[in-house]
Design an enzyme around this catalytic site. Structure first.
Site, PDB file in Angstrom:
ATOM      1  N   ARG A  18       0.820  -1.210   0.000  1.00 35.41           N
ATOM      2  CA  ARG A  18       0.000   0.000   0.000  1.00 35.41           C
ATOM      3  C   ARG A  18       0.853   1.259   0.000  1.00 35.41           C
ATOM      4  O   ARG A  18       0.330   2.370  -0.035  1.00 35.41           O
ATOM      5  CB  ARG A  18      -0.914   0.022   1.234  1.00 35.41           C
ATOM      6  CG  ARG A  18      -1.940  -1.086   1.188  1.00 35.41           C
ATOM      7  CD  ARG A  18      -2.941  -0.956   2.323  1.00 35.41           C
ATOM      8  NE  ARG A  18      -3.702  -2.189   2.402  1.00 35.41           N
ATOM      9  CZ  ARG A  18      -5.019  -2.246   2.480  1.00 35.41           C
ATOM     10  NH1 ARG A  18      -5.732  -1.150   2.500  1.00 35.41           N
ATOM     11  NH2 ARG A  18      -5.630  -3.411   2.541  1.00 35.41           N
ATOM     12  N   LYS A  68      14.130  -7.549   4.535  1.00 33.95           N
ATOM     13  CA  LYS A  68      14.383  -6.680   5.696  1.00 33.95           C
ATOM     14  C   LYS A  68      15.635  -7.040   6.496  1.00 33.95           C
ATOM     15  O   LYS A  68      16.172  -6.206   7.201  1.00 33.95           O
ATOM     16  CB  LYS A  68      13.178  -6.696   6.642  1.00 33.95           C
ATOM     17  CG  LYS A  68      11.959  -6.007   6.087  1.00 33.95           C
ATOM     18  CD  LYS A  68      10.907  -5.936   7.173  1.00 33.95           C
ATOM     19  CE  LYS A  68       9.602  -5.401   6.650  1.00 33.95           C
ATOM     20  NZ  LYS A  68       8.674  -5.099   7.751  1.00 33.95           N
ATOM     21  N   ASP A 105       9.134   1.101  12.248  1.00 37.51           N
ATOM     22  CA  ASP A 105       7.905   0.455  12.739  1.00 37.51           C
ATOM     23  C   ASP A 105       7.607   0.810  14.195  1.00 37.51           C
ATOM     24  O   ASP A 105       6.443   1.017  14.559  1.00 37.51           O
ATOM     25  CB  ASP A 105       8.006  -1.070  12.605  1.00 37.51           C
ATOM     26  CG  ASP A 105       7.732  -1.542  11.185  1.00 37.51           C
ATOM     27  OD1 ASP A 105       7.050  -0.819  10.434  1.00 37.51           O
ATOM     28  OD2 ASP A 105       8.194  -2.644  10.837  1.00 37.51           O
TER      29      ASP A 105
HETATM   30  N1  LIG Z   1      -0.169  -2.058  11.218  1.00 37.74           N
HETATM   31  C1  LIG Z   1       1.047  -2.219  10.751  1.00 37.74           C
HETATM   32  O1  LIG Z   1       1.714  -1.281  10.287  1.00 37.74           O
HETATM   33  C2  LIG Z   1       1.680  -3.573  10.820  1.00 37.74           C
HETATM   34  C3  LIG Z   1       3.065  -3.730  10.771  1.00 37.74           C
HETATM   35  C4  LIG Z   1       3.612  -5.016  10.865  1.00 37.74           C
HETATM   36  C5  LIG Z   1       2.763  -6.101  10.997  1.00 37.74           C
HETATM   37  N2  LIG Z   1       1.412  -5.922  11.057  1.00 37.74           N
HETATM   38  C6  LIG Z   1       0.510  -7.062  11.250  1.00 37.74           C
HETATM   39  O2  LIG Z   1       0.901  -7.747  12.442  1.00 37.74           O
HETATM   40  C7  LIG Z   1       0.663  -9.145  12.316  1.00 37.74           C
HETATM   41  C8  LIG Z   1       1.908  -9.947  12.661  1.00 37.74           C
HETATM   42  O3  LIG Z   1       2.925  -9.649  11.715  1.00 37.74           O
HETATM   43  P1  LIG Z   1       4.392 -10.275  11.818  1.00 37.74           P
HETATM   44  O4  LIG Z   1       5.184  -9.632  10.773  1.00 37.74           O
HETATM   45  O5  LIG Z   1       4.871 -10.264  13.222  1.00 37.74           O
HETATM   46  O6  LIG Z   1       4.107 -11.796  11.401  1.00 37.74           O
HETATM   47  P2  LIG Z   1       4.915 -13.096  11.825  1.00 37.74           P
HETATM   48  O7  LIG Z   1       6.343 -12.763  12.103  1.00 37.74           O
HETATM   49  O8  LIG Z   1       4.561 -14.121  10.829  1.00 37.74           O
HETATM   50  O9  LIG Z   1       4.243 -13.507  13.245  1.00 37.74           O
HETATM   51  C9  LIG Z   1       2.911 -13.973  13.313  1.00 37.74           C
HETATM   52  C10 LIG Z   1       2.443 -13.958  14.757  1.00 37.74           C
HETATM   53  O10 LIG Z   1       1.077 -14.385  14.806  1.00 37.74           O
HETATM   54  C11 LIG Z   1       0.987 -15.536  15.645  1.00 37.74           C
HETATM   55  N3  LIG Z   1      -0.057 -16.433  15.143  1.00 37.74           N
HETATM   56  C12 LIG Z   1      -0.357 -16.731  13.857  1.00 37.74           C
HETATM   57  N4  LIG Z   1      -1.390 -17.602  13.802  1.00 37.74           N
HETATM   58  C13 LIG Z   1      -1.732 -17.861  15.096  1.00 37.74           C
HETATM   59  C14 LIG Z   1      -2.718 -18.691  15.696  1.00 37.74           C
HETATM   60  N5  LIG Z   1      -3.575 -19.435  14.964  1.00 37.74           N
HETATM   61  N6  LIG Z   1      -2.809 -18.716  17.061  1.00 37.74           N
HETATM   62  C15 LIG Z   1      -1.965 -17.981  17.799  1.00 37.74           C
HETATM   63  N7  LIG Z   1      -1.000 -17.168  17.294  1.00 37.74           N
HETATM   64  C16 LIG Z   1      -0.886 -17.124  15.956  1.00 37.74           C
HETATM   65  C17 LIG Z   1       2.349 -16.158  15.589  1.00 37.74           C
HETATM   66  O11 LIG Z   1       2.532 -17.034  16.674  1.00 37.74           O
HETATM   67  P3  LIG Z   1       3.529 -18.322  16.536  1.00 37.74           P
HETATM   68  O12 LIG Z   1       4.923 -17.779  16.715  1.00 37.74           O
HETATM   69  O13 LIG Z   1       3.109 -19.207  17.649  1.00 37.74           O
HETATM   70  O14 LIG Z   1       3.305 -18.909  15.165  1.00 37.74           O
HETATM   71  C18 LIG Z   1       3.229 -14.900  15.660  1.00 37.74           C
HETATM   72  O15 LIG Z   1       3.249 -14.368  16.968  1.00 37.74           O
HETATM   73  C19 LIG Z   1       0.169  -9.343  10.865  1.00 37.74           C
HETATM   74  O16 LIG Z   1      -1.227  -9.407  10.898  1.00 37.74           O
HETATM   75  C20 LIG Z   1       0.623  -8.102  10.153  1.00 37.74           C
HETATM   76  O17 LIG Z   1      -0.229  -7.748   9.075  1.00 37.74           O
HETATM   77  C21 LIG Z   1       0.862  -4.682  10.970  1.00 37.74           C
END
Ligand SMILES: NC(=O)c1ccc[n+]([C@@H]2O[C@H](COP(=O)([O-])OP(=O)(O)OC[C@H]3O[C@@H](n4cnc5c(N)ncnc54)[C@H](OP(=O)(O)O)[C@@H]3O)[C@@H](O)[C@H]2O)c1
Length: 273
Positions: A18, A68, A105
């Protein structure tokens, strides 16, 4: 400075970003002669792209998945925050042509909360952070910098939370995925992907959470996640995740295009369109 100011975002693939809409809105709003493009750069082409950045006339770029971490080895200087978060999302070409890697971030996360709820006191009590992925790590770094007295970190895979706490130990304790007692919590953060469209909702009972606690979700599709809706229903202040995406873009835009941009309702609408 003559000609078009150029910046962009690189990733592989890049179609979903985006960022072009976001920076494009600011360029138009402020009448700046600049371009911001999304460029698909495959992993094998990354080092060549970054090394040629300055010579190509680019002022810098945003960096997204999967580059990254790899960018650490390709820039001349890395900010302390990027090092703590373990990821670079913004590269700035300095006046002398050297490349500086940043991570915005944590800044975006805090600025979003500050703009949405001015006067919120981060020092007033413990925070509970759910999620220890890349986003969780940025949130923990942000909360440390904001003076949160105690950061409780819960992750489904507990080992991942322990690894994050070992990397950023200051005021961080790992708690069970259930989150423990929410009584006394000042800030609740969902940094998991639960609640995102197509994913199950985050299943957490808010009964014991003080109604003054700020609840925020990093997920922004949908904007109103089940967690935020439940928080609002019981009277808690709730802040959605879109603002983090918008605020994290500000330092890059200011460096590349020479103007401090603002996060406005018009920007939100443009990015959601
Ligand atoms: N607003 C923003 O600017 C922004 C910026 C960055 C990220 N985000 C959002 O933040 C979220 C996480 O991003 P990330 O980059 O940290 O992803 P990531 O590194 O893939 O981490 C995913 C996280 O979600 C958990 N998770 C996934 N499925 C799960 C389930 N069924 N039950 C429990 N925990 C679960 C994982 O736990 P496990 O380790 O146990 O798998 C881990 O803590 C995403 O939705 C992303 O879109 C938003």
């Amino acid at each position: 400075m003559s000609g078009m100011l150029q910046a962009g975002v690189i990733g592989w693939p890049i179609g979903h970003s985006r960022s072009p809409k976001l920076h494009g809105h600011w360029l138009k709003t402020y009448g700046i002669a600049g371009r911001y493009d999304a460029v698909a750069v495959e992993p094998e082409a990354l080092s060549g792209f970054i090394r040629r950045l300055a010579d190509s006339g680019w002022r810098g770029c945003n960096v997204t998945i999967p580059h990254k971490e790899a960018v650490f080895g390709l820039v001349d200087r890395v900010s302390d925050t990027a090092r703590r978060i373990g990821a670079i999302n913004t590269v700035i070409v300095e006046d002398d042509g050297r490349l500086h890697g940043h991570n915005t971030d944590a800044y975006g996360f805090i600025e979003n909360l500050r703009q949405s709820l001015p006067g919120f006191d981060f020092a007033a009590g413990p925070a509970l952070v759910l999620g220890a992925g890349g986003a969780g790590r940025a949130v923990v770094a942000a909360l440390q910098d904001a003076g949160v007295p105690e950061i409780r970190l819960a992750n489904r895979n507990r080992g991942r939370a322990e690894a994050l706490a070992a990397a950023l130990p200051d005021r961080v304790t790992v708690v069970d995925w259930a989150g423990g007692d929410l009584g006394g919590i000042n800030l609740l953060v969902n940094a998991t992907s639960l609640g995102m469209a197509g994913q199950p909702p985050l299943d957490i009972a808010l009964d014991r959470l003080p109604v003054t606690a700020l609840v925020t979700d990093l997920v922004y599709v949908p904007l109103e996640t089940p967690l935020l809706a439940a928080a609002r229903r019981r009277g808690n202040p709730a802040v959605d995740g879109l603002g983090m995406l918008l605020h994290q873009a500000r330092p890059g835009f200011a460096a590349w295009f020479g103007r401090e941009p603002e996060v406005t309702d018009a920007l939100r609408a443009a990015v959601l369109a």
